[in-house]
Motif scaffolding. Structure first.
Motif, PDB file in Angstrom:
ATOM      1  N   GLU A   1     -27.545 -11.064   2.272  1.00 26.37           N
ATOM      2  CA  GLU A   1     -28.175 -12.390   2.337  1.00 26.37           C
ATOM      3  C   GLU A   1     -27.115 -13.185   1.361  1.00 26.37           C
ATOM      4  OE1 GLU A   1     -30.664 -14.134   3.513  1.00 26.37           O
ATOM      5  OE2 GLU A   1     -30.941 -12.521   4.850  1.00 26.37           O
TER       6      GLU A   1
ATOM      7  N   ARG B   1     -24.384 -14.406   3.672  1.00 22.88           N
ATOM      8  CA  ARG B   1     -24.723 -15.203   4.490  1.00 22.88           C
ATOM      9  C   ARG B   1     -25.128 -16.891   3.847  1.00 22.88           C
ATOM     10  NH1 ARG B   1     -29.556 -17.118   5.747  1.00 22.88           N
ATOM     11  NH2 ARG B   1     -29.901 -18.144   8.146  1.00 22.88           N
ATOM     12  N   ARG B   2     -25.567 -16.633   2.745  1.00 27.59           N
ATOM     13  CA  ARG B   2     -25.675 -17.867   1.905  1.00 27.59           C
ATOM     14  C   ARG B   2     -24.515 -18.395   1.657  1.00 27.59           C
ATOM     15  NH1 ARG B   2     -29.554 -16.399  -1.900  1.00 27.59           N
ATOM     16  NH2 ARG B   2     -28.136 -15.839  -3.435  1.00 27.59           N
TER      17      ARG B   2
ATOM     18  N   LEU C   1     -22.807 -19.921   4.621  1.00 26.84           N
ATOM     19  CA  LEU C   1     -23.387 -21.074   5.289  1.00 26.84           C
ATOM     20  C   LEU C   1     -23.207 -22.212   4.417  1.00 26.84           C
ATOM     21  CD1 LEU C   1     -26.787 -19.623   6.825  1.00 26.84           C
ATOM     22  CD2 LEU C   1     -24.477 -20.480   7.983  1.00 26.84           C
ATOM     23  N   GLU C   2     -23.238 -22.146   3.211  1.00 22.32           N
ATOM     24  CA  GLU C   2     -22.831 -23.080   2.152  1.00 22.32           C
ATOM     25  C   GLU C   2     -21.550 -23.666   2.103  1.00 22.32           C
ATOM     26  OE1 GLU C   2     -24.206 -21.959  -1.646  1.00 22.32           O
ATOM     27  OE2 GLU C   2     -26.122 -22.247  -1.137  1.00 22.32           O
TER      28      GLU C   2
ATOM     29  N   MET D   1     -19.860 -23.706   4.947  1.00 24.81           N
ATOM     30  CA  MET D   1     -19.680 -24.620   6.082  1.00 24.81           C
ATOM     31  C   MET D   1     -20.485 -25.739   5.967  1.00 24.81           C
ATOM     32  SD  MET D   1     -19.420 -21.911   9.208  1.00 24.81           S
ATOM     33  CE  MET D   1     -20.824 -20.724   8.965  1.00 24.81           C
TER      34      MET D   1
ATOM     35  N   PHE E   1     -23.837 -26.047   5.287  1.00 28.52           N
ATOM     36  CA  PHE E   1     -25.261 -26.227   5.690  1.00 28.52           C
ATOM     37  C   PHE E   1     -26.102 -26.300   4.358  1.00 28.52           C
ATOM     38  CE2 PHE E   1     -25.749 -25.421  10.234  1.00 28.52           C
ATOM     39  CZ  PHE E   1     -24.394 -24.910  10.609  1.00 28.52           C
ATOM     40  N   LYS E   2     -27.066 -27.093   4.324  1.00 30.92           N
ATOM     41  CA  LYS E   2     -27.962 -27.150   3.398  1.00 30.92           C
ATOM     42  C   LYS E   2     -29.390 -27.122   3.849  1.00 30.92           C
ATOM     43  CE  LYS E   2     -26.760 -31.540   2.162  1.00 30.92           C
ATOM     44  NZ  LYS E   2     -25.499 -32.118   2.816  1.00 30.92           N
ATOM     45  N   ASP E   3     -30.096 -26.895   2.869  1.00 28.46           N
ATOM     46  CA  ASP E   3     -31.530 -26.417   3.120  1.00 28.46           C
ATOM     47  C   ASP E   3     -32.182 -27.884   3.087  1.00 28.46           C
ATOM     48  OD1 ASP E   3     -31.995 -23.158   2.267  1.00 28.46           O
ATOM     49  OD2 ASP E   3     -31.850 -23.832   4.206  1.00 28.46           O
TER      50      ASP E   3
ATOM     51  N   SER F   1     -34.541 -29.640   9.485  1.00 29.35           N
ATOM     52  CA  SER F   1     -34.943 -28.756  10.794  1.00 29.35           C
ATOM     53  C   SER F   1     -33.460 -28.159  11.174  1.00 29.35           C
ATOM     54  CB  SER F   1     -35.561 -29.136  11.734  1.00 29.35           C
ATOM     55  OG  SER F   1     -34.836 -29.864  12.635  1.00 29.35           O
ATOM     56  N   LEU F   2     -33.408 -26.962  11.809  1.00 27.38           N
ATOM     57  CA  LEU F   2     -32.218 -26.156  12.206  1.00 27.38           C
ATOM     58  C   LEU F   2     -31.503 -27.267  13.098  1.00 27.38           C
ATOM     59  CD1 LEU F   2     -30.752 -23.626  12.261  1.00 27.38           C
ATOM     60  CD2 LEU F   2     -31.873 -23.109  14.435  1.00 27.38           C
ATOM     61  N   GLN F   3     -32.125 -28.104  13.993  1.00 23.49           N
ATOM     62  CA  GLN F   3     -31.435 -28.850  14.998  1.00 23.49           C
ATOM     63  C   GLN F   3     -30.854 -29.956  14.349  1.00 23.49           C
ATOM     64  OE1 GLN F   3     -34.181 -27.199  15.552  1.00 23.49           O
ATOM     65  NE2 GLN F   3     -35.470 -28.327  17.000  1.00 23.49           N
TER      66      GLN F   3
ATOM     67  N   TYR G   1     -27.583 -28.423  12.797  1.00 22.05           N
ATOM     68  CA  TYR G   1     -26.517 -28.497  13.919  1.00 22.05           C
ATOM     69  C   TYR G   1     -26.066 -29.534  14.333  1.00 22.05           C
ATOM     70  CZ  TYR G   1     -27.287 -23.252  14.372  1.00 22.05           C
ATOM     71  OH  TYR G   1     -27.135 -21.893  14.030  1.00 22.05           O
ATOM     72  N   GLU G   2     -26.796 -30.587  14.697  1.00 26.20           N
ATOM     73  CA  GLU G   2     -26.360 -31.849  15.162  1.00 26.20           C
ATOM     74  C   GLU G   2     -25.511 -32.451  14.353  1.00 26.20           C
ATOM     75  OE1 GLU G   2     -30.104 -32.364  18.342  1.00 26.20           O
ATOM     76  OE2 GLU G   2     -29.252 -34.207  17.254  1.00 26.20           O
TER      77      GLU G   2
ATOM     78  N   LYS H   1     -23.691 -31.256  11.724  1.00 29.35           N
ATOM     79  CA  LYS H   1     -22.615 -30.611  11.636  1.00 29.35           C
ATOM     80  C   LYS H   1     -21.657 -30.963  12.861  1.00 29.35           C
ATOM     81  CE  LYS H   1     -21.328 -28.756   8.796  1.00 29.35           C
ATOM     82  NZ  LYS H   1     -19.975 -27.951   8.257  1.00 29.35           N
TER      83      LYS H   1
END
Lengths: 451, 394
Positions: B270, B273-274, B277-278, B280, B282-284, B293-295, B298-299, B301
């Motif tokens: 974990e 992975r965290r 992703l960070e 790259m 990605f944030k929560d 939301s995931l979409q 991704y979009e 990004k």
């Protein structure tokens, strides 16, 4: 494999040999373990941990009102899940179909189970039941979405699993066949959730009627290609025999009861009729026991696994594929290269990575081409320069030669002149000398004559 | 019924209910175990230690088998990792065991980068799992998990404190993998050695197991046991007074294997992975504290990524245009220089020519002068003979 000193079977170890010449995977090189290692204890470790963690299960109950759903649930779990304080779905009907859940905690033999019961008051009870399955679909999808979002977070904590792991679908005991609503519901949900169809209130049919009814239902299920929950295959012969026996009795016809009656000195759950007692747990009266054993005692874990590995994964891949597809659509306008077909086997991130690599190689090629053209042009220019330099050089050489020629000519002439001068001057001197001599001689003669 | 009944039913409160009989869900752990056994278990061990410190021997001893292993040479260029997978069966339990050996560790003269291949290997296994987890069509349940569950770090039994290579390596590995430090070849340390307890204290309450491995069996009394035979006695592997082997085996295999696997997945993986992703981007949550939301993530990004590509392309073009301009200017300069050079040569040449012309004129003048002289002289000599005749007449 051989036995050890203590009579237990020897363990063994094997290693896969490398690839064979023809490229196929090599066989196994197997040896016996020389003694007890101890990893056979792993299952116990798993057991202990799971008990400590506790278990969860989400069960959905769907059917028209009055089919005995609440009673069956109470009978299955031997507890007052539905009660006057917590009424069943048939007592909670509103204007529209609802999907509601209730959580209960039960304990048995040290095992804790958090049971979530989801029911659908109002399902199939209206005059016009079009789309009454939609709230159910929406509910199941929203639970999948919650899980997907939790799973996709950067910071993942415990992921509570509220996904629906089993759906008991109650079929009214008409004796004829499936209603259009039944078929519609199952067709729309069989790829989202494990469906276990049940014939409700089985004590209203004789065994023959029941048999016929079951047969008809299964026929229609196959005709409509509905995929109900299937029991997993096992290697165990005994188990497989049982599985086949159960398969023959699908769909299960059940009876539930909240009352305990005494029959032949025994206290049983049952329904008292003037003509006798229909016993819930009597295998000759109904299939309740089979349902309970299957749902709770043997296949609960499998229901969870199928939900996780099949239904959820289907949802997830559809959801994620939609995202990437949307992304590529946007970019078709910008003239980007995209390959939606290849995206299935890659994560969106890997896809982006591949696109990036494609782009990088495209740019490299472009760069190379531009370089080439550039180099060529520069070479041309340089060559021209060199040519004109050579030309100019040549002319310069030519002119220099000319000049030198002239120089030499001049030199030659000067030399000649000098020579001429010198010889003439020499001559003059001789003449002068002669003259001088002559004048002297004359002077002498003149002097002589005077005497 | 009344509206309140409906509300009561649907709240999030968890009711505890008593059962009126045996329902049967107490078989749930058994169902789970049965599934796990059918699936089989998987365990990956990483052995880090200098060549010849006894890693292979210990593995053989732990698993009661002779894993085929060529002896490693001391002359490796660098550290590289050698994973080997074995399929073990005991009772009805299948274990897919992967042992990863570090070959060449500690053999180089410059050991600064020794830890890197190890960290890279661990990260690669995490990365592979992450990639699988992120795929659109994935199959995690039959994925062969190669993530390292336990790292056995072999410490040379010098009797002093840890070598700096050990400290550096363990520090780097500590946040990525479960580590058990092991003092190898414990039979070369005397139990009364103060150093052993020193090492214990200095390693922050880590309890390194001091182990001895052996695949040879020696008769002691009337039993045949695994042991190492010295002139001064027999070191029994499974004797707890002689070494900690039994404790290690107990801890590693019999008691905590499942724990270690869980720790690797829940903590170390974990964390990886965290971080990944960070990295790259990605944030929560977005700045407004609304969960993404995931979409959307991704979009977003994707847009960013494509914009990036676009920009890079532009940059490259621009750079090229500049380069062309530069080169053109250079070439023009060269041309001009050439021109100038030849202008100069021309001028020199003109100068030379002029000089030659001057010389020519001079010469001509001289010639003319000379000729005049000649003529004058001749004219004079013509008039001279008359004077002579005149004199004769007198």
């Amino acid at each position: 494999m051989g036995l050890r000193e203590d009579g237990s079977e020897r363990g063994w170890v094997r290693e896969r040999m490398g690839l064979r010449e023809d490229g196929s995977e090599g066989g196994w090189l197997q040896k016996n373990l020389e003694g007890y290692v101890g990893f056979a204890n792993l299952p116990n470790q798993v057991y202990r941990k799971s008990v400590k963690r506790g278990f969860e299960f989400t069960l959905m109950v769907v059917g028209e009102s009055g089919l005995g759903k609440s009673t069956l649930i109470n009978s299955l779990f031997l507890t007052e899940l539905y009660s006057p304080e917590y009424p069943g779905p048939s007592h909670r009907i509103k204007k529209t179909v609802q999907v509601e859940q209730s959580k209960v905690l039960v304990k048995e033999g040290g095992v804790h189970l958090l049971l979530t019961i989801v029911d659908t008051p109002g399902f199939g009870d209206a005059v016009d039941n079009s789309n009454c399955w939609q709230p159910v679909i929406d509910y199941i999808d929203s639970k999948f979405e919650d899980y997907l979002n939790a799973e996709s977070r950067v910071n993942r904590r415990q992921m509570p699993d509220s996904r629906v792991q089993c759906c008991l679908y109650f079929i009214a005991p008409s004796g004829h066949g499936l209603k259009p609503l039944d078929i519609e519901f199952m067709k729309r949900l069989h790829e989202k959730v494990n469906i276990i169809p049940l014939i409700a209130k089985a004590d209203t049919m004789t065994p023959e009627e029941c048999q016929q009814f079951k047969h008809q239902i299964m026929k229609e299920i196959q005709e409509h290609k509905i995929k109900i929950y299937e029991f997993p295959e096992t290697d165990d012969e005994e188990e497989m025999k049982m599985v086949r026996r159960i398969k023959d009795r699908l769909p299960l016809a059940v009876v539930g009861s909240n009352t305990i009656i005494e029959v032949n000195g025994k206290k049983v759950r049952g329904r008292q009729y003037p003509w006798g007692v229909a016993e819930v747990e009597n295998g000759e009266h109904c299939d309740f026991t089979i349902l309970r054993n299957m749902l709770i005692r043997t296949n609960m874990q499998d229901l969870k696994d199928v939900t996780n590995n099949v239904h959820y994964e289907n949802y997830r891949s559809r959801k994620l594929a939609a995202v990437t597809y949307n992304g590529t659509d946007n970019n078709k306008n910008k003239g980007q290269l995209t390959k939606p077909e290849a995206s299935d086997s890659m994560s969106p991130l890997a896809q982006m990575e591949e696109e990036r690599r494609d782009h990088v190689s495209k740019m490299k090629k472009m760069e190379q081409e531009m370089e080439q053209v550039f180099e060529m042009k520069v070479k041309e220019k340089l060559m021209k320069l060199r040519d004109s330099e050579a030309e100019l050089q040549r002319r310069h050489e030519q002119m220099k030669k000319n000049l030198e020629l002239q120089h030499r000519e001049l030199e030659e002439k000067r030399r000649q002149l000098e020579e001429e001068k010198n010889s003439w001057e020499a001559q003059q001197r001789i003449l002068e000398q002669q003259k001088l001599d002559a004048s002297r001689t004359l002077e002498k003669n003149k002097k002589k004559k005077i005497f | 019924m009344a509206a309140t009944d409906v509300d009561v039913f649907s709240n999030e409160e968890k009711r505890s209910l008593n059962l009126g009989g045996h329902v049967g869900f107490d078989s749930l752990p058994d169902q789970l175990v049965s599934k796990s056994v059918t699936q089989g278990f998987c365990f990956n061990i990483l052995c880090v230690g200098e060549t010849g410190i006894g890693k292979s021997t210990l593995m053989n001893t732990l698993f009661n088998t002779m894993f085929e292993n060529e002896e490693a040479s001391h002359y490796q260029n660098g550290v590289y990792l050698r994973p080997r997978t074995y399929d073990l069966l005991e009772s009805n339990v299948h274990l897919k065991l992967t042992i990863v050996d570090t070959v060449g560790f500690g053999d180089q003269i410059n050991k600064e980068d020794s830890y890197k291949p190890i960290v890279d290997y661990i990260d690669t296994q995490f990365e592979n799992y992450l990639q699988e987890e992120l795929k659109i069509k994935r199959s995690l349940f039959n994925y062969h998990d190669t993530r390292i569950h336990i790292c056995l770090y072999f410490i040379a039994p010098t009797g002093h404190s840890l070598k700096s290579l050990d400290l550096v390596t363990m520090k780097k590995l500590d946040s990525k993998v479960n580590i058990i430090p092991i003092i190898a070849k414990a039979d070369t340390i005397s139990k009364n050695d103060e150093a052993v307890s020193e090492i214990n204290a200095s390693m922050n309450a880590l309890l390194p197991f001091a182990v001895v491995g052996s695949v040879e069996e020696v008769k002691v009394g009337n039993k045949t046991v695994r042991a190492r035979q010295y002139p001064w006695g027999i070191v029994q592997v499974e004797n707890e007074n002689h070494c900690d082997f039994v404790k290690l085996r107990e801890m590693l295999i019999r008691v905590n294997m499942e724990d270690l696997r869980e720790q690797t997945h829940a903590r170390h993986y974990e964390l990886y992975r965290r971080c990944k992703l960070e990295e790259m981007g990605f944030k929560d949550t977005d700045p407004d504290s609304q969960p993404f939301s995931l979409q959307e993530t991704y979009e977003a990004k994707r847009k960013e990524f494509l914009g990036d590509l676009q920009r890079k392309e532009e940059e490259m073009r621009q750079m090229f245009v500049n380069k062309v301009k530069e080169t053109e200017a250079e070439l023009k300069e060269k041309e001009r220089e050439l021109h100038d050079k030849f202008e100069q040569l021309k001028r020199m040449h003109q100068e030379e020519k002029r000089k030659v012309e001057e010389k020519r004129r001079d010469l001509e003048e001289e010639m003319n002068g000379f000729n005049r002289k000649k003529v004058a002289a001749e004219t004079l000599s013509l008039s001279q003979p008359l004077k002579k005749d005149k004199d004769k007449k007198n």
